[in-house]
Motif scaffolding. Sequence first.
Motif, short mmCIF file in Angstrom:
data_model
loop_
_atom_site.label_atom_id
_atom_site.label_comp_id
_atom_site.label_asym_id
_atom_site.label_seq_id
_atom_site.Cartn_x
_atom_site.Cartn_y
_atom_site.Cartn_z
N LEU A 36 -65.23 -134.53 -43.12
CA LEU A 36 -64.32 -134.95 -44.40
C LEU A 36 -63.17 -135.94 -44.06
CD1 LEU A 36 -64.42 -133.72 -47.24
CD2 LEU A 36 -62.43 -132.11 -46.48
N LYS A 37 -62.55 -135.84 -42.87
CA LYS A 37 -61.81 -136.97 -42.56
C LYS A 37 -62.27 -138.66 -42.75
CE LYS A 37 -58.30 -138.33 -39.17
NZ LYS A 37 -57.62 -138.01 -37.71
N LEU A 38 -63.66 -138.33 -42.12
CA LEU A 38 -64.21 -139.66 -41.96
C LEU A 38 -64.70 -140.12 -43.23
CD1 LEU A 38 -66.13 -139.46 -38.81
CD2 LEU A 38 -64.74 -141.40 -39.31
N SER A 71 -65.81 -129.62 -48.22
CA SER A 71 -64.62 -128.86 -48.84
C SER A 71 -65.28 -127.44 -49.25
CB SER A 71 -64.27 -129.85 -50.05
OG SER A 71 -65.27 -129.85 -50.88
N TYR A 72 -66.21 -127.12 -49.74
CA TYR A 72 -66.58 -125.89 -50.28
C TYR A 72 -66.73 -124.96 -48.72
CZ TYR A 72 -69.75 -122.09 -51.20
OH TYR A 72 -70.17 -120.67 -51.59
N LEU A 73 -67.51 -125.48 -47.82
CA LEU A 73 -67.74 -124.76 -46.74
C LEU A 73 -66.41 -124.41 -45.86
CD1 LEU A 73 -71.03 -126.54 -45.45
CD2 LEU A 73 -70.81 -124.11 -46.48
N ASP A 125 -58.98 -130.28 -52.13
CA ASP A 125 -60.21 -131.31 -51.89
C ASP A 125 -61.41 -130.88 -52.69
OD1 ASP A 125 -58.64 -132.68 -49.97
OD2 ASP A 125 -59.67 -131.67 -48.13
N TYR A 126 -61.77 -129.71 -52.71
CA TYR A 126 -62.73 -129.36 -53.58
C TYR A 126 -62.64 -129.47 -55.23
CZ TYR A 126 -66.53 -126.42 -55.55
OH TYR A 126 -67.74 -125.99 -56.26
N ILE A 127 -61.51 -129.28 -55.63
CA ILE A 127 -61.09 -129.79 -56.92
C ILE A 127 -61.21 -131.25 -57.00
CG2 ILE A 127 -59.13 -129.88 -58.89
CD1 ILE A 127 -58.39 -127.21 -57.61
N THR A 186 -51.19 -130.93 -57.50
CA THR A 186 -51.23 -131.95 -58.34
C THR A 186 -51.80 -133.15 -57.59
OG1 THR A 186 -48.86 -131.53 -58.76
CG2 THR A 186 -49.38 -133.90 -58.80
N ILE A 187 -52.77 -133.90 -58.22
CA ILE A 187 -53.73 -134.86 -57.75
C ILE A 187 -53.27 -136.26 -58.47
CG2 ILE A 187 -56.09 -135.68 -57.81
CD1 ILE A 187 -56.71 -132.57 -58.20
N GLU A 188 -53.16 -137.12 -57.40
CA GLU A 188 -52.65 -138.48 -57.72
C GLU A 188 -54.13 -139.24 -58.21
OE1 GLU A 188 -49.88 -139.61 -58.05
OE2 GLU A 188 -48.68 -138.10 -57.00
#
Length: 1055
Positions: A388-390, A418-420, A426-428, A493-495
């Motif tokens: 996920l980071k990469l 993100s699901y696993l 992150d999933y949202i 809160t998502i930018e």
Amino acid sequence: MNKHLNLVPALVVVFYELDWDEPQWKEKQLECATRVEIVRQSLQGRNTKVAVVLIQKKTPLPPGEDVIASERAAALCNACDLSGKSLFVLPHTDHLVGYIIRLENAFYEHAQTYYYTEIRRVKSHKEFLNKTTHQLLFVRHQFKIAFFSELKQDTQNALKNYRTAYNLVHELRAHETNMLEIKTMAGFINYKICRLCFQHNTPLDAIAQFRKHIDLCKKKIGSAELAFEHAAWMSKQFQAFGDLFDEAIKLGLTAIQTQNPGFYYQQAAYYAQERKQLASMLCNHDSSVSYPNPDPLETQTGVLDFYGQRPWRQGILSFDLSDPEKEKMGILSLQLKEKNVLHSELIITLLSNAVAQFKKYKCPRMKSHLMVQMGEEYYYAKDYAKALKLLDYVMCDYRSEGWWTLLTSILTTALKCSYLMAQLKDYITYSLELLGRASTLKEDQKSRIEKNLIKVLMNESPDPEPDCDPAAVKTSQKLWADRVSLAGSNIFTIEVQDFIPFVQCKAKFLAPSFHVDVPVQFDVYLRADCPHPIRFSKLCISFNNQDYNQYCVVEEAYQKSDILEQSSQGTMCLVPGKTRKFSFKFVAKTEDVGKKIEITSVDLILGSESGRCVVLNWRGGGGDASSSQEALQAARSFKRRPKLPDNEVHWDTLTIQASTMIISRVPNISVQLRHEPPALTNEMYCLIVTVQSHEETVAKDVKLTAGLKPGQDANLTQKTQVTLHGTDACDDAFPALLPDIPVGDLQPGEKLEKPIYIRCGTVGARMFLFYVSYLINTVVEGKEILCRCHRDETVTIDTVFPFDVAVKFVSTKSDLCVSLQLEHLDRVFADIPFLLMTDILSASPWPLTIVTSKLQLSASMTPVDQLESYVENVVLQTGESASECFCLRCPPVTNASGVATGCYIISWKRSSPVESVPVVNTVITLPHVIVESIPLHVNADLPSFGRVRESLPVRYHLQNKTNLVQDVEVSVEPSDAFMFSGLKQIRLRILPGSQQEMLYNFYPLMAGYQQLPSLHVNLLRFPNFTNQLLRRFIPTHIFVKPQGRQADDNSIAAA
């Protein structure tokens, strides 16, 4: 290779402490010989060279001088069975380093001799070989020759022989049974060739050799059941060449962007991935299949006799399989071992090396591409956090460049990670983007993601993502269950500006500026790109002044189950593909006049506080990661847009206007300026400001700011003064700008006049500002506010000189005819009177009144007559002039450079019927004058005119100006126009400070302007005194009238 590198030496050196003068020489010699013999016994059958080094404490004598040393050296060589070249001496003295270097060179020569002998021995064996029956030995012998040459440090011959050995390898007859052995040897020899090419600084040869090697071997797969071995071998070849390339670069080789080790690491990773795929197909055995016993991969010695051969059939050269069952067990054991290999770790390591190289050589797209592959490998390796980071790192590049298909693929993998891991935010975030316009997923996939998103917002567990590992899914379901049960923070809160969500937002003020008495209006446009209509709970806008936030909120309550239900009555329901507009207005605060109101953020809230709440936050007036690029494309597009209903707009035509300016109320007063330009230097220039109110109510607290407009030259500010009182003496202490002059209140229709006086000390153009401000009550949207209004006027006024003053010094000598002619002086003489003349020329377009003038003399000047003004109350029109004349005298001075005269003061004003116009005093500094002393001064007394044939008496006065007795020679030169009586030539003596008088009678003979007889004076003590200097004091011409009638004379006398 191991034998010659680590076991069999080329040279063995025995170090022994023994001096030439050793008392126990025989015993020491025997002990040394015994040691040498022991070394020879251990190297029996080898051609290894043996040498002896005697460590001595004393410095040896030059060869030939020490007879004992020579004899004992020969005896020692005989005892040890050594040649003289194999015996060395190492004195332990101050020059130890020099002896060590000499020993090193000698040992190097012995080692070279050994390897040279070995090469000849191998070549002698090679001569008896036959290519038909000894094909394998040809490769072996050629490799040994190259290897010995390399140990000998003869790299050119080593490279040549390695190339020959490589060609011989590929001449071997290849079969499935010996394919691995051929490729293994080819790989070894290719590595040697490439390494030597890099050492010789011929990288192109190394690259060409490697490409040739790959082309020859890439189709030699061998056994189909062990195809993963070929992929592993290919990966190793690219990795080894990449390492060689990188090592050469560290040693100084220069690589380029299109040819660097990164490409070879990338290919190595590609074959490692292919190996992984082949292994998953070929090694997919049931768990019931066990590893063969006994192990077919074990050998008696634990190592293979020859590289590349199978352990279960070593030394078998036949292509036929003698034991198929053993072959089958061997293949099975290799497959089971391959199944346990961690392929993802190998792939990630290679990809990481490639990324480092591409980053070093500035290849951003290659770097991003490989980082995606690394992320996917981490995903397959179940290291979801690193994956996920990469992936999150490279998403920005693909968003900014518009690679939507690639971005969708990356987002899909990131969503699975993100699901696993049950990462809620992150999933949202990834779900919001996969539902948006940048996603290339099909509608059914988007519908599934949208339903999962709604489940998460309702605090429920989402359905598993497709193609996930079943074991990982079970683990993640437990994590999601824990997330649901935990009562933590449920607001996310998502930018939005960093990604592309399924909701677009644009905020727009209806005007770039609003007057403070007009409501501020703006619209917020929202558009959804998801498959189904979706309902939001709240929309709120934030400003840089938070007091306005309360007026810009839209909120709607609904049940959790209605979030996907479309309602025509719902104000917060967004229909896919439709633009929704929300209008707002509010009254600006009066303290914000002159300030900018900015939308700092727009928040759109999805969900509710009872479940989970997602806040979509747009910075400024909206826009996401793709908005700027889309706006640019829309601006360049010439495509005709379809016509929409009146209440709808095209989304692409909307622009974001996130700020507006609050400006003051439009003033309803008039400001007029009345004056008479241009201004004159230093005068009190009067400018009348007329202010009239056209407001319907009383204008309160009226203030006037008048003066020089700020921002001009600093010198103008220092030389400009403004005052309200024209009669005041205005000096440099007065300001250039009078701020906030209180005027009082103005009733509707009332007019007010205010005189302003300006003094300009220098000429030039100046811009003046007249700023009127006032307070007035007004009603906006039912709310009474107190507004400050203002109106300003600017005027540019030129300043000119009122007059020009010319000053000159002239002599008192005059030649009278029709007019008075005065001679200009560039210097004056001590104690001799001279005239100072001033001319005042009016340069003003308006009449000037010269009130008076005054001459202030310096201490070194004295007036001859009383100093009076001759231009008092004179009025000068444009271009007219007025002159004055003053008779002065300067006493003797010692300063030869010049004497100050003084100053000339002119008092003047504009000619105006107003008596209160102040008088201006202009001070003119008079020029300095050079003063010289003269030994003799001559002046003449004569009438102003003469008459023909009438006597004309002339008296000359000669005055001695020195402290010496002067011997003077005087002579008179006749003129055709005169007869004269008197001394024509005489020599006089004049005492100091006294004078001598000489009388002549001139008799005119002709009428008109005639030349007088010339007086010549010669001073014997001062030969520099010339007659030209004399002419400055006495006249040279006179006007002679004609002889008139007697009757006329009588009549004239009677008159």
